[in-house]
Motif scaffolding. Structure first.
Motif, PDB file in Angstrom:
ATOM      1  N   TYR A  74      11.475   2.678  47.234  1.00 18.01           N
ATOM      2  CA  TYR A  74      10.976   4.270  47.049  1.00 18.01           C
ATOM      3  C   TYR A  74      10.731   4.282  45.645  1.00 18.01           C
ATOM      4  N   ASP A  75       9.450   4.631  45.495  1.00 19.42           N
ATOM      5  CA  ASP A  75       8.914   4.826  43.914  1.00 19.42           C
ATOM      6  C   ASP A  75       9.189   6.252  43.546  1.00 19.42           C
ATOM      7  N   GLU A  76      10.272   6.289  42.624  1.00 20.29           N
ATOM      8  CA  GLU A  76      10.672   7.650  42.520  1.00 20.29           C
ATOM      9  C   GLU A  76       9.711   8.300  41.473  1.00 20.29           C
ATOM     10  N   ALA A  77       8.978   7.837  40.658  1.00 26.21           N
ATOM     11  CA  ALA A  77       8.075   8.393  39.750  1.00 26.21           C
ATOM     12  C   ALA A  77       6.785   8.737  40.340  1.00 26.21           C
ATOM     13  N   ASN A  78       6.659   8.080  41.423  1.00 25.85           N
ATOM     14  CA  ASN A  78       5.219   8.740  42.383  1.00 25.85           C
ATOM     15  C   ASN A  78       5.536   9.163  43.459  1.00 25.85           C
ATOM     16  N   GLU A  79       6.973   9.298  43.867  1.00 27.24           N
ATOM     17  CA  GLU A  79       7.481   9.979  44.921  1.00 27.24           C
ATOM     18  C   GLU A  79       6.913   9.405  46.300  1.00 27.24           C
TER      19      GLU A  79
END
Lengths: 334, 551
Positions: free
Chosen positions: B234-239
């Motif tokens: 899960y890429d938190e920064a790019n959601e």
């Protein structure tokens, strides 16, 4: 110099303390709390109570404030109730986005604004000057969100030249190291990811940078005009200095002082503008987090962002004051 | 001097760049082929990847691709079907459910799915023992009411235990029968996770300290189910959540290699991203965009409506007249729901005659229907001595719900209707969260708009949720008969008997109690690119992407 810095820092702490109290009082008095926002239609009184208890929101406000202050001083900003992520972590992802956006907006405003203002002053009273003045008038008066929607609808949606929203296309599967997406792309040599992130920045930066651009043009113009009429410029000319030397060393350098002040103030405004720009472009930066946090009654996130914004604002002003000393030796002496 | 400073600065910058680039590695996985990767625009970010602690549709959407439940639904319907259990059977008094489990099923970590794994999961929920974990296991609480040792004001759980009688037979034992079973066994929150992975990554360890709170690694980095897709990152920064095909899946393997869920919170932005081609589909397009999207060649799937919008009537609000059922009936007759559905609701919407769609057990055809009849409404008001009725009508702003795509317009139509019957309407608009607070915690409103999207196919999830007990929103605290009738219907084991009991509840709800007026069922849409095939729209918005492919 040191005394000035220390005094300013103390003032800063007091300001922030007062702000944090106000903010706390305001947030806790917003109707509907984080538990209701989380539960939506499922918000039965029992569930709301259980969640509030877990988050400590059933405690008296002053107890909550004390706890928050204690934790915050250790660098713990709590957990966002809407994303379930540590606020510090959320910010470490979103803040670089806002900085990236503000940086490009400001770079655009300065890179275009200072030369334009200078040119307008050089050609004072001529059509070019009038053109620039009218242009900046329009630039200053267009609300950020309106310009944002306009750019998005025209350039992104109708023409399809640039992406309409977000920070990066998901399909690129880009690697993130610093969360400055353009920089990340360069560092990891994912050139397409860097380019994509840059393209995503263009429209929001343009929207966000327009007002600062107009302000910088006007201030540069006025300031250059002032300096051009100074005695020392006339002296330099009489001395037979080269035009180029007079312009860069004497005119521009002196004229830049008020411009730097203006830029400093603009950074504060950029943060405010970023909320609107990021919302319009669904750009996940701090501004977007803030807007979303208000809807979600995300206390922990809002407390952190409001405080952070205040810190940045106060700091930028401090830096602006100190940078006078760097640019102008006369201030240093005082 | 200046030149030296510049040189130093350049040197430092170069050194920093080198140092940073040295540790920045691209972590991109494999080749990316447009034809095997689907990007779906989600309205919200998944809050966790352990559905136990989730309540929202966007979290469940991702979870449904990775996990499976004991029971499932026939694709495209709300009808129960085998899931991880091939068959299920209650004992005579409904206190023990026996599940015959599917064989040769593997978790993503390679471990076997079997009866012990099922029991491990059910015991895990029952044994959750921290306040934080319990307060967040909202759907489990909904179904079971409490835990082994409650850390909050919860009820007594009917759960007795789970027994693996052989490798592929699990028996779940309950103290008493409850009508929500077996349907509730299909809830995404009751998805079966790998016991090995849960132990390894500390699944129950929800850490909570004041406002600070953290999910364990299991829920954030290592969710492990049996579904057709497995978690990558899960890429938190790019959601963006990235899933990939699980090649060891027991059933129809996914046709896509990669499945990405990109969060785009703004509905309009999702539409524009689809038009720009950066995403391949999104959920809940605004009905106002239906035609445009179709004209542009996108594929719009309309689901069967599994929701209801109602007009809540507060019997203990400012307008005392509303405690008189004749006045409530007058309101029902004054509403031109036919017209509302035709003009303001999406294609396929219908007038609701009761508080559940007709696909739910216990739906009764012969409830009192309240046709639009102004004269009758006026007569009823006169009879009740409420000709000068004045109501505070609350409605939400800045929100769209699947059952209520445009609250303000709906309010407008209904409000005009009421005015025609001589009822004076004072509109009160509030943003969503504030609105929910006002209509559920205070008694300042008379009328309000709200609705529900079903979690599972049992009447208790509908009538029980709204009218199973007293609610401030309706001011129904004193309606003991109603609560008793609902509790009784919920306790019946025999299906035919249960059905007729619920039908009776529905008839009485409409003619005898009328705590609210059912308004409409609105089918939510889902839209994908024209070249995407195999998507089966689900009334529960529980689409599975393993059948999806690009043509």
């Amino acid at each position: 110099m040191l005394r000035v810095v220390v005094r300013r820092l103390l003032q800063m702490v007091l300001t922030l303390f007062a702000l944090s109290v106000l903010m706390f009082a305001w947030l806790r008095n917003l109707p509907g709390g984080p538990a209701i926002a989380m539960l939506g239609e499922r918000a039965t009184p029992e569930r709301v109570a259980a969640l509030n208890h877990v988050f400590g929101y059933d405690q008296p406000v002053w107890v909550q404030y004390g706890r928050w202050l204690g934790r915050m001083l250790t660098g713990d900003f709590g957990t966002s109730t809407s994303s379930k992520m540590a606020v510090a972590r959320e910010l470490s992802q979103a803040f670089p986005g806002t900085i990236e956006l503000s940086f490009f907006a400001l770079a655009f405003a300065v890179a275009l604004g200072v030369p334009l203002g200078y040119i307008a002053a050089r050609y004072q009273g001529r059509p070019l000057d009038s053109g620039v003045i009218i242009g900046t008038l329009v630039g200053v008066s267009v609300p950020v969100f309106f310009l944002g929607y306009l750019l998005k609808a025209g350039v992104a949606v109708r023409l399809g030249w640039l992406p309409p929203s977000g920070r990066q296309s998901a399909a690129l599967d880009a690697t993130h190291v610093t969360n400055f997406f353009v920089l990340d792309g360069l560092l990891t040599r994912e050139w397409d990811a860097a380019a994509d992130a840059f393209m995503h920045l263009l429209l929001p930066a343009l929207a966000l940078g327009t007002i600062p651009l107009a302000v910088i043009v006007r201030i540069t113009r006025a300031s250059v005009l002032d300096v051009l009429n100074e005695d020392y410029v006339r002296t330099a000319e009489a001395k037979g200095l080269r035009r180029q030397t007079i312009r860069t060393r004497h005119v521009l350098r002196n004229a830049l002082l008020p411009v730097v002040t203006a830029i400093g103030l603009q950074i504060g405004l950029l943060l405010a503008g970023a909320v609107l720009t990021e919302t319009v472009f669904v750009f996940r930066g701090v501004g977007w987090l803030l807007a979303d946090g208000i809807q979600e009654r995300d206390y922990a996130r809002l407390q952190a962002i409001i405080l952070l914004a205040a810190v940045v604002y106060v700091f930028v002003n401090l830096i602006v004051d100190l940078s006078y000393a760097l640019i102008d030796p006369r201030v240093r002496v005082k | 001097m200046q030149a030296r400073r510049l040189k130093a600065a350049v040197a430092v910058a170069a050194a920093v760049t080198l140092a940073v680039t040295g540790c920045a590695e691209s972590k991109r996985g494999g080749e990316k082929s447009a034809k095997s990767t689907l990007v779906f625009g989600a309205a919200g970010a998944p809050e966790t990847f352990d559905p136990t602690f989730a309540t929202d549709g966007e979290t469940f959407r991702v979870a449904r691709q990775m996990y499976e439940t004991l029971l499932d639904h026939k694709p495209g319907t709300a009808e129960l079907s085998p899931g991880l259990a091939e068959s299920w059977e209650p004992n005579d008094d409904g206190t023990a459910w026996t599940f015959k489990l599917r064989e040769n099923v593997k978790f993503h970590d390679g471990t076997d799915f079997n009866a012990e794994a099922v029991c491990f999961n059910y015991d895990r929920w029952h044994n959750l023992d921290t306040e934080a974990a319990q307060a967040q296991a909202i759907y489990y609480l909904d179904v079971f009411g409490g835990f082994k040792s409650n850390k909050g004001e919860y009820g007594e759980t009917p759960y007795v235990g789970c027994e693996a009688t052989d490798t592929h037979t699990a028996v779940i034992k309950l103290k008493e029968f409850q009508g929500k079973f077996p349907a509730a066994f299909s809830l995404t929150s009751l998805s079966i996770s790998s016991p090995t992975a849960m132990q390894k990554y500390d699944a129950d360890n929800v850490v909570q300290e004041g406002e600070t709170f953290a999910y364990p690694d299991y829920a954030t980095k290592h969710p492990t189910g049996t579904g057709p897709f497995k978690f990558v990152k899960y890429d938190e920064a790019n959601e963006t959540a990235t899933l990939e095909r699980f090649d060891g899946y027991w059933g129809g393997k996914a046709k896509l290699k990669k499945l990405l869920f990109k969060t785009i919170p703004d509905e309009n932005a999702r539409k524009q991203e689809l038009q720009a081609g950066t995403i391949d589909g999104y959920d809940l397009p605004s009905p106002a965009d239906y035609q445009t999207l179709k004209d542009e060649g996108f594929k719009l799937e309309i689901r069967d409506a599994f929701n209801v919008l109602y007009l809540g009537i507060n019997q203990r609000g400012p307008a005392k007249e509303l405690s008189d059922i004749r006045v409530r009936k007058a309101i029902a007759h004054a509403m031109n729901r036919e017209q509302l559905v035709k003009t303001k609701l999406p294609e396929g919407a219908s007038v609701a005659t009761q508080f559940m769609p007709d696909s739910v057990l216990g739906y009764a055809d012969d409830v009192e229907k309240y046709d639009y009849d102004l004269d009758k409404a006026k007569a009823l008001l006169k009879e009740a001595g409420a000709e000068n009725l004045k109501v505070k009508f609350y409605y939400p702003t800045e929100v769209t719900r699947p059952y209520m795509p445009n609250p303000k317009e709906i309010f407008q139509v209904l409000s005009d209707d009421l005015a025609k019957a001589g009822i004076e309407v004072e509109p009160v608009a509030k943003p969503w969260t504030e609105y929910l607070d006002a209509i559920s915690q205070t008694r300042k409103h008379d009328l309000h708009l709200l609705g529900w999207t079903g979690d599972f196919n049992d009447p208790i999830n509908w009538n029980g949720t709204f009218f199973g007990r007293g609610q401030k929103g309706f001011g129904t605290e004193g309606m003991k008969d109603m609560f008793a009738a609902i509790a009784k219907a919920d306790s019946i084991v025999d299906q035919a008997e249960k059905e007729s009991a619920w039908q009776e509840v529905n008839r009485r709800l409409l003619s005898e109690w009328l705590p609210a007026v059912p308004v409409s069922h609105s089918p939510p849409g889902i839209v994908v690119k024209g070249n995407i095939k195999g998507l089966v729209a689900s009334p529960l918005t529980a689409e599975k992407f393993n059948t999806v492919y690009f043509s």
